[in-house]
Design an enzyme around this catalytic site. Structure first.
Site, short mmCIF file in Angstrom:
data_model
loop_
_atom_site.label_atom_id
_atom_site.label_comp_id
_atom_site.label_asym_id
_atom_site.label_seq_id
_atom_site.Cartn_x
_atom_site.Cartn_y
_atom_site.Cartn_z
N GLU A 1 0.84 -1.19 0.00
CA GLU A 1 0.00 0.00 0.00
C GLU A 1 0.87 1.24 0.00
O GLU A 1 1.86 1.32 0.73
CB GLU A 1 -0.89 0.02 1.22
CG GLU A 1 -2.25 -0.53 0.89
CD GLU A 1 -2.67 -1.56 1.87
OE1 GLU A 1 -2.15 -1.56 2.99
OE2 GLU A 1 -3.53 -2.38 1.51
N HIS B 1 -1.76 -6.27 11.84
CA HIS B 1 -2.75 -7.26 11.38
C HIS B 1 -2.58 -8.61 12.06
O HIS B 1 -2.32 -9.62 11.40
CB HIS B 1 -2.62 -7.47 9.86
CG HIS B 1 -2.87 -6.26 9.04
ND1 HIS B 1 -2.50 -6.16 7.71
CD2 HIS B 1 -3.48 -5.08 9.33
CE1 HIS B 1 -2.85 -4.98 7.23
NE2 HIS B 1 -3.43 -4.29 8.19
N ASN C 1 -5.43 -6.47 3.44
CA ASN C 1 -5.83 -6.02 4.78
C ASN C 1 -7.00 -6.88 5.26
O ASN C 1 -7.86 -7.25 4.49
CB ASN C 1 -6.26 -4.56 4.73
CG ASN C 1 -5.32 -3.73 3.90
OD1 ASN C 1 -5.19 -3.97 2.70
ND2 ASN C 1 -4.65 -2.80 4.49
P1 FDA Z 1 -10.60 -6.05 17.19
O1 FDA Z 1 -9.19 -5.94 17.63
O2 FDA Z 1 -11.11 -5.09 16.20
O3 FDA Z 1 -11.57 -5.96 18.47
C1 FDA Z 1 -11.30 -6.64 19.67
C2 FDA Z 1 -11.82 -5.81 20.83
O4 FDA Z 1 -11.82 -6.60 22.01
C3 FDA Z 1 -10.97 -4.58 21.13
O5 FDA Z 1 -11.80 -3.44 21.18
C4 FDA Z 1 -10.34 -4.89 22.48
O6 FDA Z 1 -10.13 -3.75 23.28
C5 FDA Z 1 -11.36 -5.81 23.10
N1 FDA Z 1 -10.81 -6.75 24.09
C6 FDA Z 1 -9.66 -7.46 24.01
N2 FDA Z 1 -9.50 -8.24 25.10
C7 FDA Z 1 -10.58 -8.00 25.89
C8 FDA Z 1 -10.98 -8.51 27.16
N3 FDA Z 1 -10.25 -9.43 27.83
N4 FDA Z 1 -12.12 -8.04 27.70
C9 FDA Z 1 -12.88 -7.11 27.03
N5 FDA Z 1 -12.55 -6.61 25.83
C10 FDA Z 1 -11.41 -7.06 25.26
N6 FDA Z 1 -7.28 -3.71 8.72
C11 FDA Z 1 -7.80 -3.49 7.50
O7 FDA Z 1 -8.50 -4.35 6.96
N7 FDA Z 1 -7.58 -2.30 6.87
C12 FDA Z 1 -6.80 -1.32 7.41
O8 FDA Z 1 -6.65 -0.24 6.81
C13 FDA Z 1 -6.21 -1.56 8.68
N8 FDA Z 1 -5.37 -0.66 9.25
C14 FDA Z 1 -4.93 -0.83 10.55
C15 FDA Z 1 -4.20 0.16 11.19
C16 FDA Z 1 -3.84 0.02 12.53
C17 FDA Z 1 -3.03 1.07 13.21
C18 FDA Z 1 -4.23 -1.14 13.25
C19 FDA Z 1 -3.90 -1.33 14.70
C20 FDA Z 1 -4.97 -2.13 12.60
C21 FDA Z 1 -5.31 -1.99 11.26
N9 FDA Z 1 -6.06 -2.98 10.61
C22 FDA Z 1 -6.52 -2.76 9.34
C23 FDA Z 1 -6.40 -4.25 11.28
C24 FDA Z 1 -7.86 -4.33 11.75
O9 FDA Z 1 -8.20 -3.18 12.49
C25 FDA Z 1 -8.02 -5.61 12.60
O10 FDA Z 1 -7.70 -6.71 11.77
C26 FDA Z 1 -9.43 -5.78 13.14
O11 FDA Z 1 -9.80 -4.69 13.94
C27 FDA Z 1 -9.56 -7.07 13.92
O12 FDA Z 1 -10.93 -7.27 14.20
P2 FDA Z 1 -11.38 -8.24 15.36
O13 FDA Z 1 -12.86 -8.26 15.38
O14 FDA Z 1 -10.67 -9.53 15.23
O15 FDA Z 1 -10.81 -7.58 16.72
#
Ligand code: FDA
Length: 497
Positions: A353, A438, A476
């Site tokens: 990207e 990711h 992504n």
């Molecule tokens: P996700 O991580 O979204 O949600 C999990 C939630 O559970 C969080 O809010 C967390 O706080 C909570 N949690 C964890 N443990 C817990 C507990 N014990 N008790 C209560 N809550 C808890 N992807 C993409 O497709 N395009 C993009 O442009 C980007 N860019 C990007 C930039 C940056 C900086 C990051 C960090 C990530 C990306 N990503 C991305 C990745 C994408 O955001 C990621 O793959 C998804 O959010 C994952 O989705 P999930 O539903 O698996 O978990």
């Protein structure tokens, strides 16, 4: 409410959790969501909910006293700074060989990510989710996920003329001159809003450098899409600043769930116990894996199988910059939302990207986040002595990613007569090989769970997030996480409720 009995409890409010909540609520089931991060619905002292990438304050990082910017040097100088410890929005979680960035708050990763919403090429899907029928994914669930998430693509005419994508046009020119396919990358950012930002008729977010610590305008995070629709059913409630620490079978059926309430300094202020008939693990690849590995090892859920914790990958993430000639300026005004990519997956295992460097000054730099076919997979395990979960990833495992990324950038550098930037990740360091955005895997579909995310040893326990995906999505990941969650929850509602 402590002591309550709930039909469904969802741990986490990211993509997987939000899909589960919406579809269960639409099926008439009451859902309670527990989220360790903040609600992110209240403006701070500056009148804004989220802070700017260039001005990180207490809102930026999850319980750190110093920022940990992914791109941590500029012109060879470290850019991290001290901040007050707070339950901020971006977690830079450090394991032995890798820093894993994750969103913290209601909306999970959708709060902090770039919004790049990419559906893998169908010919690559067999490597992404080998046990899932591509016909149902591409016929039903990918279209459903794209529609609900509000995915769109930049208007090519505007792209060609706007100052804020000069950097991406330079990226296109260099890709094409070296014979690489150039593609537009879809995004959930509201493209009309961005055009109005450029025209000066809407408040600036992407054009004000907002991204890593949240976007105040324009981005359709889960708060605006799935979670808004879920809440509109009247059946979904959310407890922010509550961290689930235990799930175990309850005497009278269902599961006892223990959550710690946190204050914004990260201290535990209360411990609450509820009983739920069904529990969905949607804490993200790392969060779900850590919970399951801990619960298996400490005897709360001993019958979880040995695949729990395995199959974790970094989606092959690696970053780098290139130094352009003075006749290739990339622009002082750069949209923080990327919209362009270089697809060399088939030939070189790399999808790059063209990323912004929204510093406000001309840098003559091209910056890239490359997703590669890195074959390494790591495992989470319980360290009893230390009382924590560890991940056995090694920094050296990024070498295949670097080699794959070089199939693109060595060729471009040779063609353009340019070199890599060495000042973005340290002093004379080319590759950002210490991190991933990711995280994927740790409770892989069809191995740790059945083919729909059921933890079969425990009826009523499910995994429904990125932990299901075996380490790589070729692009992504969040569209695939969303589409897989749509597929699985439809089956679960039809057969288990
Ligand atoms: P996700 O991580 O979204 O949600 C999990 C939630 O559970 C969080 O809010 C967390 O706080 C909570 N949690 C964890 N443990 C817990 C507990 N014990 N008790 C209560 N809550 C808890 N992807 C993409 O497709 N395009 C993009 O442009 C980007 N860019 C990007 C930039 C940056 C900086 C990051 C960090 C990530 C990306 N990503 C991305 C990745 C994408 O955001 C990621 O793959 C998804 O959010 C994952 O989705 P999930 O539903 O698996 O978990």
């Amino acid at each position: 409410v402590s002591g309550a009995r709930l039909p469904v409890l969802v741990i986490g409010t990211g993509y997987g959790g939000s899909v589960a909540a919406l579809r269960l609520a639409q099926a008439g089931v009451d859902v309670h969501m527990v989220e360790m991060g903040m609600a992110w619905d209240t403006p701070g002292p500056d009148g804004k909910v989220f802070c700017n990438t260039l001005e990180p304050d207490h809102r930026s990082y999850w319980l750190r006293t110093r920022t940990k910017a992914p791109l941590n040097y500029f012109l060879g100088l470290p850019i991290d700074r001290d901040i007050p410890r707070h339950t901020g929005i971006l977690d830079a979680e450090e394991f032995g060989g890798i820093t894993v960035y994750q969103g913290r708050g209601v909306g999970g990763g959708s709060l902090v990510n770039g919004g790049m919403a990419v559906t893998p090429r169908r010919e690559n899907f067999g490597a992404v989710l080998p046990s899932v029928d591509p016909a149902e994914m591409y016929g039903v669930y990918y279209p459903r996920a794209n529609a609900e998430l509000g995915v769109g693509t930049v208007d090519p005419d505007w792209f060609d003329s706007t100052e804020c994508y000069r950097y991406a046009r330079v990226g296109r020119k260099h890709a094409q001159r070296s014979g690489f396919p150039f593609v537009f990358v879809p995004d959930v950012y509201d493209w009309d809003h961005m055009e109005r930002e450029a025209a000066g008729t809407a408040p600036k977010s992407a054009l004000a450098g907002e991204i890593l610590y949240g976007n105040n305008h324009g981005k359709k995070s889960l708060q605006q899409t799935y979670l808004a629709r879920a809440r509109a059913t009247g059946r979904v409630s959310v407890s922010p600043l509550h961290r689930v620490v235990s799930v175990a079978p309850a005497g009278g059926g269902g599961y006892t769930v223990v959550a710690e309430q946190l204050d914004t300094g990260g201290a535990v202020t209360a411990t609450k116990t509820v009983t739920a008939d069904r529990v969905f693990f949607a804490a993200g690849s790392v969060g779900t894996s850590k919970l399951l590995v801990t619960l298996k090892a400490t005897g709360a859920l001993p019958l979880l199988n040995d695949e729990v914790g395995r199959g974790w990958g970094d989606n092959g993430n690696v970053m780098c910059g290139r130094a352009n000639h003075l006749w290739d300026p990339t622009g002082r005004l750069q949209s923080a939302i990327p919209c362009a990519g270089i697809d060399n997956w088939a030939a070189g295992g790399a999808f790059a990207e063209v990323a912004p460097l929204p510093t406000g000054i001309e840098t003559y730099a091209s910056f890239y986040l490359t997703i590669t076919a890195n074959p390494h997979r790591a495992r989470f395990s319980w360290n009893a002595a230390a009382g924590r979960v560890e991940l056995d990833w090694r920094t050296a495992w990024k070498q295949p990613s670097i080699d794959m990324a070089r199939t693109i950038f060595d060729r471009i550098n040779a063609k353009e007569g340019t070199i890599y930037r060495t000042d973005l990740f340290g002093v004379y360091k080319i590759w950002g090989d210490h991190l991933t955005y990711h995280p994927l895997g740790g409770a892989v579909l069809g191995r740790a769970t059945d083919h729909y995310g059921r933890l079969t040893a425990y009826p009523g326990l499910y995994v429904i997030d990125g932990a299901l995906i075996p380490g790589n999505t070729t692009v992504n990941p969040f569209v695939t996480i969303t589409a897989l969650a749509e597929r699985n929850i439809e089956k679960i509602i039809a057969t288990d409720l």
